[in-house]
Design a protein around this motif. Structure first.
Motif, PDB file in Angstrom:
ATOM      1  N   LEU A  35       0.682  -0.983   0.110  1.00 54.23           N
ATOM      2  CA  LEU A  35       0.077   0.098   0.142  1.00 54.23           C
ATOM      3  C   LEU A  35       0.837   1.370  -0.289  1.00 54.23           C
ATOM      4  CD1 LEU A  35      -2.773   1.721   0.313  1.00 54.23           C
ATOM      5  CD2 LEU A  35      -2.379   1.260   2.683  1.00 54.23           C
ATOM      6  N   VAL A  36       1.991   1.302   0.745  1.00 53.93           N
ATOM      7  CA  VAL A  36       2.775   2.534   0.989  1.00 53.93           C
ATOM      8  C   VAL A  36       3.819   2.739  -0.055  1.00 53.93           C
ATOM      9  CG1 VAL A  36       2.445   2.879   3.363  1.00 53.93           C
ATOM     10  CG2 VAL A  36       4.278   1.558   2.647  1.00 53.93           C
ATOM     11  N   PHE A  37       4.098   1.623  -1.068  1.00 57.98           N
ATOM     12  CA  PHE A  37       4.697   1.635  -2.155  1.00 57.98           C
ATOM     13  C   PHE A  37       3.937   2.102  -3.361  1.00 57.98           C
ATOM     14  CE2 PHE A  37       8.120  -0.381   0.277  1.00 57.98           C
ATOM     15  CZ  PHE A  37       9.057   0.414  -0.153  1.00 57.98           C
ATOM     16  N   TYR A  38       2.634   1.950  -3.285  1.00 51.59           N
ATOM     17  CA  TYR A  38       1.950   2.279  -4.621  1.00 51.59           C
ATOM     18  C   TYR A  38       1.742   4.080  -4.385  1.00 51.59           C
ATOM     19  CZ  TYR A  38      -1.334   2.660  -8.125  1.00 51.59           C
ATOM     20  OH  TYR A  38      -1.984   2.934  -9.536  1.00 51.59           O
ATOM     21  N   TYR A  43       0.214   9.090  -1.037  1.00 50.92           N
ATOM     22  CA  TYR A  43      -0.046   8.738   0.360  1.00 50.92           C
ATOM     23  C   TYR A  43       1.122   8.236   1.006  1.00 50.92           C
ATOM     24  CZ  TYR A  43      -2.086   5.839   4.131  1.00 50.92           C
ATOM     25  OH  TYR A  43      -2.251   5.211   5.319  1.00 50.92           O
ATOM     26  N   GLY A  44       1.863   7.159   0.353  1.00 48.90           N
ATOM     27  CA  GLY A  44       2.760   6.345   1.288  1.00 48.90           C
ATOM     28  C   GLY A  44       3.802   7.268   1.988  1.00 48.90           C
ATOM     29  N   ALA A  45       4.405   8.200   1.303  1.00 45.52           N
ATOM     30  CA  ALA A  45       5.756   8.930   1.769  1.00 45.52           C
ATOM     31  C   ALA A  45       5.071   9.666   2.903  1.00 45.52           C
ATOM     32  CB  ALA A  45       6.059   9.646   0.433  1.00 45.52           C
ATOM     33  N   PRO A  46       4.167  10.744   2.857  1.00 43.20           N
ATOM     34  CA  PRO A  46       3.707  11.424   3.861  1.00 43.20           C
ATOM     35  C   PRO A  46       3.102  10.595   5.210  1.00 43.20           C
ATOM     36  CG  PRO A  46       2.434  11.993   2.048  1.00 43.20           C
ATOM     37  CD  PRO A  46       3.383  11.250   1.571  1.00 43.20           C
ATOM     38  N   ARG A 189      13.577  -2.961  13.793  1.00 45.46           N
ATOM     39  CA  ARG A 189      14.922  -2.643  13.345  1.00 45.46           C
ATOM     40  C   ARG A 189      15.011  -1.516  12.459  1.00 45.46           C
ATOM     41  NH1 ARG A 189      16.242  -7.253  10.843  1.00 45.46           N
ATOM     42  NH2 ARG A 189      15.734  -6.486   8.823  1.00 45.46           N
ATOM     43  N   ARG A 190      13.992  -1.118  11.715  1.00 43.16           N
ATOM     44  CA  ARG A 190      13.878  -0.031  10.874  1.00 43.16           C
ATOM     45  C   ARG A 190      12.874   1.036  11.047  1.00 43.16           C
ATOM     46  NH1 ARG A 190      15.864  -1.566   5.610  1.00 43.16           N
ATOM     47  NH2 ARG A 190      15.397   0.543   4.952  1.00 43.16           N
ATOM     48  N   GLY A 191      11.778   0.609  11.804  1.00 45.03           N
ATOM     49  CA  GLY A 191      10.484   1.642  11.808  1.00 45.03           C
ATOM     50  C   GLY A 191       9.800   1.488  10.772  1.00 45.03           C
ATOM     51  N   TYR A 192       9.140   2.861  10.529  1.00 44.26           N
ATOM     52  CA  TYR A 192       8.135   3.064   9.565  1.00 44.26           C
ATOM     53  C   TYR A 192       8.489   3.855   8.410  1.00 44.26           C
ATOM     54  CZ  TYR A 192       4.987   0.852  13.001  1.00 44.26           C
ATOM     55  OH  TYR A 192       4.497  -0.183  14.080  1.00 44.26           O
ATOM     56  N   ARG A 193       9.675   4.164   8.575  1.00 45.66           N
ATOM     57  CA  ARG A 193      10.124   4.884   7.167  1.00 45.66           C
ATOM     58  C   ARG A 193      10.559   4.326   6.020  1.00 45.66           C
ATOM     59  NH1 ARG A 193      12.074  10.215  10.374  1.00 45.66           N
ATOM     60  NH2 ARG A 193      13.705   9.005  11.045  1.00 45.66           N
TER      61      ARG A 193
END
Lengths: 193, 116
Positions: A35-38, A43-46, A189-193
């Motif tokens: 979803l966040v890569f589409y 939407y995904g980046a912000p 490890r990476r979080g949500y970013r």
């Protein structure tokens, strides 16, 4: 997922990234990631920025507390994907699976600190009834929770009130426990970013 | 309000982007989905479920909106706006309740410092 674009509408670079994630995690790419890569500009980046700030930014709440709030709000929304993902992440962050399942099965009897319990009660009402009032907030403050902590909890709640809705509206596939474990490791490890 | 709060700033950026930035759905349609208002069927049913009972969304709800002439990209955007809209209403209501509780708290603290 219910929209074909979310299953297969990705450019070459993203497909390569998905293949890499699949190879490293030995699990299919979770629908939350798809979803966040589409069209991430829409939407995904912000949304990743906001979610990362809410879940991993400076706060008096621990990462485990915030993952527990995410799992708890998702439970109130009956969102199977997010309950699975954030129950696994909270349990791993706390190194305490029993604590997380106790809170999710009965908030009132779970053995947790009162400020956290009072905060979760308020989030429960907000998520179920879509509103809270000043008395609800006074009860949380009276339990020793600071204004900033309440604001931080509301940010977590807002992120998951959005994500839960999208998971169910788009029809995220709910994988098994191994996939949620792999996801939990990644998120810690990476979080949500 | 909480203009210094990084979380609030990041949240506002999400809302501003989906409502005011470029998209495949018209800005007015995205605003209507966000507000869950002024929508015609079959979109109204889908958007209202996303806002109020997202676990009830069905394949048929999405298929009906597609059959009405909207593209998948437009549906993607409108569903996102609906989810963010409901989350935003809840977030704002809660922040207002918190502000009201804080005002009372300060008033009673001042009263106890300066009993007249």
């Amino acid at each position: 997922m219910r929209l074909k674009i979310l299953n297969s509408g990705y450019g070459f670079g993203t497909k390569v990234l998905f293949a890499f994630i699949h190879a490293v995690s030995r699990q299919p790419v979770p629908d939350a990631a798809k979803l966040v890569f589409y069209r991430p500009d829409f939407y995904g980046a912000p949304m990743k920025e906001f979610t990362h700030e809410a879940m991993r930014g400076p706060s008096a709440w621990s990462v485990g507390d915030r993952e527990l709030m995410a799992a708890f709000v998702s439970k109130m929304n009956a969102c199977a994907f997010c309950i699975g993902a954030h129950t696994a992440t909270a349990a791993r962050a706390y190194h305490d699976e029993a604590k997380v399942s106790a809170v999710l099965s009965d908030l009132e009897t779970a053995s947790i600190e009162e400020p956290l319990r009072a905060t979760l009660r308020m989030l429960r009402k907000l998520t179920r009834e879509h509103a809270v009032n000043a008395d609800d907030m006074r009860a949380v403050l009276a339990a020793g929770v600071s204004r900033e902590q309440i604001e931080d909890a509301l940010a977590v709640c807002s992120a998951f009130n959005t994500t839960d809705r999208l998971a169910d509206a788009f029809g995220f596939f709910v994988p098994g426990p191994k996939a949620f474990e792999a996801g939990a490791k990644f998120l810690l490890r990476r979080g949500y970013r | 309000m909480l203009t210094e709060d990084k979380k609030r700033t990041a949240y506002t950026a999400v809302v501003t982007r989906v409502l005011e930035g470029d998209g495949r759905a018209a800005r007015a349609a995205r605003r209507a989905a966000f507000e869950n208002a002024r929508l015609a069927e079959p979109l109204r049913t889908l958007i209202d479920k996303v806002a109020k009972q997202p676990t009830r969304v069905t394949n048929e709800d999405v298929a009906a909106v597609k059959a009405s002439g909207l593209s998948e990209d437009q549906i993607f955007e409108l569903v996102i706006c609906a989810a963010i809209g409901q989350a935003t209403r809840q977030y704002e209501t809660a922040l207002e309740a918190l502000a009201a509780a804080m005002t009372d708290k300060k008033r009673s603290e001042h009263a106890s410092e300066d009993p007249q």
